[in-house]
Motif scaffolding. Structure first.
Motif, short mmCIF file in Angstrom:
data_model
loop_
_atom_site.label_atom_id
_atom_site.label_comp_id
_atom_site.label_asym_id
_atom_site.label_seq_id
_atom_site.Cartn_x
_atom_site.Cartn_y
_atom_site.Cartn_z
N PHE A 1 17.60 -82.40 -5.00
CA PHE A 1 18.25 -83.63 -5.44
C PHE A 1 19.74 -83.37 -5.40
O PHE A 1 20.21 -82.26 -5.59
CB PHE A 1 17.71 -84.16 -6.77
N ARG A 2 20.46 -84.42 -5.05
CA ARG A 2 21.85 -84.27 -4.62
C ARG A 2 22.83 -85.03 -5.49
O ARG A 2 22.44 -85.88 -6.28
CB ARG A 2 21.97 -84.74 -3.17
N ALA A 3 24.12 -84.73 -5.29
CA ALA A 3 25.19 -85.35 -6.08
C ALA A 3 25.39 -86.82 -5.69
O ALA A 3 25.92 -87.59 -6.48
CB ALA A 3 26.50 -84.59 -5.89
N GLY A 4 25.00 -87.21 -4.52
CA GLY A 4 25.16 -88.58 -4.05
C GLY A 4 23.95 -89.02 -3.25
O GLY A 4 23.07 -88.21 -2.94
N PRO A 5 23.90 -90.29 -2.87
CA PRO A 5 22.72 -90.82 -2.20
C PRO A 5 22.67 -90.60 -0.69
O PRO A 5 22.27 -91.48 0.05
CB PRO A 5 22.77 -92.30 -2.55
N THR A 6 23.11 -89.45 -0.22
CA THR A 6 22.99 -89.13 1.21
C THR A 6 22.63 -87.66 1.35
O THR A 6 22.87 -86.86 0.43
CB THR A 6 24.30 -89.39 1.99
N THR A 7 22.12 -87.28 2.49
CA THR A 7 21.77 -85.88 2.71
C THR A 7 22.99 -85.02 2.94
O THR A 7 22.90 -83.80 2.93
CB THR A 7 20.82 -85.75 3.91
N SER A 8 24.15 -85.62 3.11
CA SER A 8 25.37 -84.84 3.30
C SER A 8 26.03 -84.49 1.97
O SER A 8 26.98 -83.70 1.95
CB SER A 8 26.35 -85.58 4.20
N ASP A 9 25.55 -85.03 0.86
CA ASP A 9 26.11 -84.69 -0.45
C ASP A 9 25.61 -83.31 -0.90
O ASP A 9 24.58 -82.82 -0.44
CB ASP A 9 25.72 -85.75 -1.49
N GLY B 1 14.49 -82.31 -16.17
CA GLY B 1 14.18 -81.77 -17.49
C GLY B 1 15.30 -80.93 -18.08
O GLY B 1 15.37 -80.74 -19.29
N GLN B 2 16.20 -80.42 -17.26
CA GLN B 2 17.32 -79.60 -17.72
C GLN B 2 18.55 -80.43 -18.02
O GLN B 2 19.60 -79.90 -18.36
CB GLN B 2 17.65 -78.54 -16.68
N GLY B 3 18.47 -81.75 -17.85
CA GLY B 3 19.61 -82.63 -18.12
C GLY B 3 20.55 -82.84 -16.95
O GLY B 3 21.55 -83.53 -17.07
N ARG B 4 20.24 -82.27 -15.80
CA ARG B 4 21.08 -82.46 -14.61
C ARG B 4 20.80 -83.83 -14.01
O ARG B 4 19.65 -84.29 -14.02
CB ARG B 4 20.80 -81.38 -13.56
N THR B 5 21.83 -84.48 -13.51
CA THR B 5 21.66 -85.79 -12.88
C THR B 5 22.00 -85.69 -11.40
O THR B 5 22.83 -84.88 -11.00
CB THR B 5 22.53 -86.87 -13.54
N GLY B 6 21.35 -86.53 -10.63
CA GLY B 6 21.60 -86.57 -9.20
C GLY B 6 20.76 -87.64 -8.55
O GLY B 6 20.18 -88.50 -9.22
N PHE B 7 20.69 -87.60 -7.22
CA PHE B 7 19.95 -88.59 -6.45
C PHE B 7 18.85 -87.90 -5.66
O PHE B 7 19.07 -86.81 -5.11
CB PHE B 7 20.88 -89.33 -5.49
N MET B 8 17.69 -88.56 -5.60
CA MET B 8 16.57 -88.03 -4.81
C MET B 8 16.02 -89.16 -3.95
O MET B 8 15.99 -90.31 -4.38
CB MET B 8 15.47 -87.49 -5.72
#
Length: 173
Positions: free
Chosen positions: A120-128, A156-163
């Motif tokens: 899972f990434r920082a933004g909604p693209t595979t380049s993030d 579950g660890q509280g990290r946020t991102g995009f999948m």
């Protein structure tokens, strides 16, 4: 070797000195027009009115010509690309599969990862940048809209991102 380079440079500068004019950037002023006698005030006003009328006529003519040419232009009919070969069909292994589930209709924000190991990434693209990696069956919480190709999640660890939504399901795998 040094002497040969030195002599060549001296010869080059000598040629430039002899045949060059010494001014590499010459700026010349535009020729000035001789001063004319001042025209009377009435002549200036009449000339200005004539120029304005001529400009108005030219603008009106150009607008009418533009309208006329736009009316004469035909639009190109829509064309569909033609591909050689038979019509496309789904491959046999995907022929009877149901379309991907619509996460927007899920009753809760709790989703499950369906892929074996999914970034899972920082933004909604595979380049993030990759924030983390989740494995099959892990629970995540959707914190953004679930209608697009990417869903904003919190693990579950509280990290946020995009999948990518294709790796998420409302049903436990």
């Amino acid at each position: 070797m040094f002497k040969l380079i030195f002599v060549t440079l001296i010869a080059f500068f000598a040629v430039l000195f002899v045949y060059g004019d010494g001014e590499t950037r010459r700026v010349t002023a535009a020729p000035t027009e001789p001063a004319t006698e001042a025209a009377p005030q009435e002549n200036r006003a009449a000339e200005a009115a004539e120029e304005a009328a001529a400009e108005a006529r030219a603008q009106a003519e150009s607008e009418s010509a533009a309208q006329q040419s736009a009316a004469e232009v035909e639009q190109t009919p829509e064309q569909r690309p033609r591909y050689a070969g038979p019509e496309l069909r789904p491959s046999p292994e995907y022929a009877n599969q149901q379309p991907a589930e619509d996460l927007a209709e899920a009753p809760t924000d709790t989703l499950y990862v369906t892929g074996s190991s999914v970034n899972f990434r920082a933004g909604p693209t595979t380049s993030d940048n990759v924030v983390g990696r989740l494995s099959r069956g892990q629970i995540v919480t959707a914190i953004g809209p679930r209608t697009g190709d990417w869903v904003e999640i919190r693990d579950g660890q509280g990290r946020t991102g995009f999948m990518s939504a294709q790796f998420l399901s409302a049903d436990q795998p």
